[in-house]
Design an enzyme around this catalytic site. Structure first.
Site, PDB file in Angstrom:
ATOM      1  N   GLN A 107       0.847  -1.203   0.000  1.00 47.72           N
ATOM      2  CA  GLN A 107       0.000   0.000   0.000  1.00 47.72           C
ATOM      3  C   GLN A 107       0.882   1.252   0.000  1.00 47.72           C
ATOM      4  OE1 GLN A 107      -3.504  -0.635   2.962  1.00 47.72           O
ATOM      5  NE2 GLN A 107      -1.833  -1.951   3.651  1.00 47.72           N
ATOM      6  N   ASN A 108       2.183   1.040   0.190  1.00 45.27           N
ATOM      7  CA  ASN A 108       3.112   2.158   0.310  1.00 45.27           C
ATOM      8  C   ASN A 108       3.424   2.767  -1.053  1.00 45.27           C
ATOM      9  OD1 ASN A 108       3.132   1.466   2.983  1.00 45.27           O
ATOM     10  ND2 ASN A 108       5.103   0.407   2.905  1.00 45.27           N
ATOM     11  N   ASP A 110       6.308   4.694  -1.323  1.00 46.93           N
ATOM     12  CA  ASP A 110       7.675   5.221  -1.153  1.00 46.93           C
ATOM     13  C   ASP A 110       8.725   4.502  -2.010  1.00 46.93           C
ATOM     14  OD1 ASP A 110       7.581   3.656   2.117  1.00 46.93           O
ATOM     15  OD2 ASP A 110       8.269   2.776   0.246  1.00 46.93           O
ATOM     16  N   HIS A 125      -1.358   1.579  -4.347  1.00 49.72           N
ATOM     17  CA  HIS A 125      -1.724   2.997  -4.205  1.00 49.72           C
ATOM     18  C   HIS A 125      -0.827   3.916  -5.010  1.00 49.72           C
ATOM     19  CE1 HIS A 125      -3.778   1.872  -0.133  1.00 49.72           C
ATOM     20  NE2 HIS A 125      -4.477   1.497  -1.188  1.00 49.72           N
ATOM     21  N   CYS A 153       2.388  19.852 -17.569  1.00 53.09           N
ATOM     22  CA  CYS A 153       2.691  18.782 -18.523  1.00 53.09           C
ATOM     23  C   CYS A 153       3.444  19.351 -19.728  1.00 53.09           C
ATOM     24  CB  CYS A 153       1.384  18.138 -18.982  1.00 53.09           C
ATOM     25  SG  CYS A 153       1.639  16.872 -20.256  1.00 53.09           S
ATOM     26  N   GLY A 193       3.013  -4.298   9.035  1.00 52.24           N
ATOM     27  CA  GLY A 193       2.924  -2.850   9.226  1.00 52.24           C
ATOM     28  C   GLY A 193       1.747  -2.179   8.564  1.00 52.24           C
ATOM     29  N   ASN A 219       3.259  -6.600  13.547  1.00 48.68           N
ATOM     30  CA  ASN A 219       2.789  -5.249  13.839  1.00 48.68           C
ATOM     31  C   ASN A 219       3.091  -4.973  15.303  1.00 48.68           C
ATOM     32  OD1 ASN A 219       1.192  -2.835  14.213  1.00 48.68           O
ATOM     33  ND2 ASN A 219       0.155  -3.401  12.306  1.00 48.68           N
ATOM     34  N   ALA A 237       9.002  -4.191  12.643  1.00 48.57           N
ATOM     35  CA  ALA A 237       9.218  -4.983  11.424  1.00 48.57           C
ATOM     36  C   ALA A 237      10.687  -5.327  11.197  1.00 48.57           C
ATOM     37  CB  ALA A 237       8.675  -4.202  10.233  1.00 48.57           C
TER      38      ALA A 237
HETATM   39  N1  APR Z   1       6.950  -2.133  12.716  1.00 51.75           N
HETATM   40  C1  APR Z   1       5.763  -2.770  12.497  1.00 51.75           C
HETATM   41  N2  APR Z   1       4.566  -2.132  12.479  1.00 51.75           N
HETATM   42  C2  APR Z   1       4.582  -0.804  12.686  1.00 51.75           C
HETATM   43  C3  APR Z   1       5.771  -0.061  12.926  1.00 51.75           C
HETATM   44  C4  APR Z   1       6.990  -0.788  12.937  1.00 51.75           C
HETATM   45  N3  APR Z   1       8.163  -0.184  13.159  1.00 51.75           N
HETATM   46  N4  APR Z   1       5.440   1.255  13.101  1.00 51.75           N
HETATM   47  C5  APR Z   1       4.097   1.327  12.952  1.00 51.75           C
HETATM   48  N5  APR Z   1       3.582   0.111  12.712  1.00 51.75           N
HETATM   49  C6  APR Z   1       2.188  -0.255  12.433  1.00 51.75           C
HETATM   50  C7  APR Z   1       1.151   0.540  13.194  1.00 51.75           C
HETATM   51  O1  APR Z   1       0.850  -0.123  14.417  1.00 51.75           O
HETATM   52  C8  APR Z   1      -0.040   0.502  12.229  1.00 51.75           C
HETATM   53  O2  APR Z   1      -0.845  -0.650  12.459  1.00 51.75           O
HETATM   54  O3  APR Z   1       1.973   0.051  11.073  1.00 51.75           O
HETATM   55  C9  APR Z   1       0.605   0.378  10.856  1.00 51.75           C
HETATM   56  C10 APR Z   1       0.529   1.647  10.037  1.00 51.75           C
HETATM   57  O4  APR Z   1      -0.833   1.888   9.787  1.00 51.75           O
HETATM   58  P1  APR Z   1      -1.249   3.137   8.874  1.00 51.75           P
HETATM   59  O5  APR Z   1      -0.475   4.340   9.293  1.00 51.75           O
HETATM   60  O6  APR Z   1      -2.731   3.178   8.860  1.00 51.75           O
HETATM   61  O7  APR Z   1      -0.696   2.773   7.415  1.00 51.75           O
HETATM   62  P2  APR Z   1      -1.372   1.802   6.355  1.00 51.75           P
HETATM   63  O8  APR Z   1      -2.052   0.654   7.006  1.00 51.75           O
HETATM   64  O9  APR Z   1      -0.327   1.489   5.355  1.00 51.75           O
HETATM   65  O10 APR Z   1      -2.472   2.765   5.666  1.00 51.75           O
HETATM   66  C11 APR Z   1      -3.135   2.262   4.531  1.00 51.75           C
HETATM   67  O11 APR Z   1      -4.116   4.455   4.218  1.00 51.75           O
HETATM   68  O12 APR Z   1      -3.848   6.741   4.232  1.00 51.75           O
HETATM   69  C12 APR Z   1      -3.951   5.625   3.413  1.00 51.75           C
HETATM   70  O13 APR Z   1      -3.081   5.377   1.250  1.00 51.75           O
HETATM   71  C13 APR Z   1      -2.701   5.435   2.596  1.00 51.75           C
HETATM   72  O14 APR Z   1      -1.591   3.377   1.952  1.00 51.75           O
HETATM   73  C14 APR Z   1      -2.157   4.093   3.050  1.00 51.75           C
HETATM   74  C15 APR Z   1      -3.400   3.402   3.579  1.00 51.75           C
END
Ligand code: APR
Length: 253
Positions: A107-108, A110, A125, A153, A193, A219, A237
């Site tokens: 979903q990242n 980066d 995404h 563009c 994560g 997580n 992670a």
């Molecule tokens: N190691 C493991 N897990 C971690 C760490 C770490 N170092 N740091 C944070 N986390 C966990 C948090 O506990 C949380 O459950 O990673 C998760 C991050 O959740 P979000 O910030 O909601 O990110 P994500 O799940 O990728 O969001 C999904 O939402 O805003 C939209 O498009 C955006 O792709 C994103 C989507």
């Protein structure tokens, strides 16, 4: 918090499940890039604690105030372009390299999985390292944020936008279909994560589970995925995946 022996035991169990699997895939979220210094979205330090997504990450927000959206994305691009893959990204790249991990659905935006050497990466995404035209099919891979306040563009002069999926927008069709195909093939899914709250990506673990796949979660906190996980490892992670690779390599030798 889990004791270290408890988490070691869970990682060993996860390694044994993965060792027996025939088609392991990974699903990753912002948490896998947290140790690279890239802010997550939810949680105490999350972007959505400080910014309102409806003002910065929706087509309406871009329509209303493209300069503000671009300013925010230039800031995020600066962070991403100066970030490096962390041990968690490297561990998944190594699992692919030794033939254990088939593909990552992320979903990242980066691009750090690819920077770490992962070859099969499905970006649900989009990517903050790419910009595209709001009018024609011009696309451009970036190595640094664009200088202009409102990039235009070169083909048709329309405003360019980050090539990411905003709230309320559909996922790229091809990527979503690739993800569904991988879920249909997998017998084990390693979920790292993600808070598991944003659809449709958050459906994927449940689709895999329904097919009888083993679910392994990494997580630092419980998520909606935890209740369907065969194993849920409460570690960062970087530490969890590095130890997982070590166990798996020992199981091979
Ligand atoms: N190691 C493991 N897990 C971690 C760490 C770490 N170092 N740091 C944070 N986390 C966990 C948090 O506990 C949380 O459950 O990673 C998760 C991050 O959740 P979000 O910030 O909601 O990110 P994500 O799940 O990728 O969001 C999904 O939402 O805003 C939209 O498009 C955006 O792709 C994103 C989507």
């Amino acid at each position: 918090m889990m004791s270290s022996t408890e988490s070691e035991h869970l990682i060993e169990k996860a390694a044994q499940i993965i060792r027996r699997s025939k088609f392991l895939i990974a699903l990753t979220g912002a948490g896998i890039s947290a140790e690279s210094g890239i802010p997550t979205y939810r949680g105490s330090e999350g972007l959505w604690r400080r910014y309102r997504p409806e003002e910065l990450a929706t087509p309406e927000a871009f329509q209303r105030n493209p300069a503000l959206v671009w300013e925010w994305y230039r800031w995020r691009m600066e962070i991403v372009f100066s970030a490096k893959p962390n041990p968690a990204h490297k561990a998944l790249a190594e699992l692919e390299n030794i033939g254990i991990l088939k593909c990552i659905i992320t979903q990242n935006v980066d691009g750090l999985h690819q920077e770490a050497g992962s070859k099969c990466v499905v970006e649900l995404h989009g990517s903050i390292r790419r910009i595209r035209c709001t009018n024609c099919n011009f696309k451009l891979h970036l190595s640094k944020p664009p200088e202009e306040t409102l990039p235009r563009c070169p083909h048709c002069g329309s405003i360019l936008r980050p090539d990411v999926v905003w709230f309320g927008e559909p996922l790229p069709k091809e990527e979503w279909e690739k993800a569904l195909k991988l879920v249909g093939q997998c017998d084990c899914m390693l979920i790292v994560g993600t808070s598991g709250v944003v659809m449709p990506a958050a459906l994927l673990p449940f689709l895999a589970k329904d097919r009888g796949a083993k679910i392994i979660e990494v997580n630092i906190e419980d998520t909606p995925i935890t209740r369907i996980a065969d194993i849920s490892i409460r570690l960062k992670a970087g530490e969890a995946l590095t130890k997982l690779v070590t166990f798996l390599k020992n199981l091979r030798d």
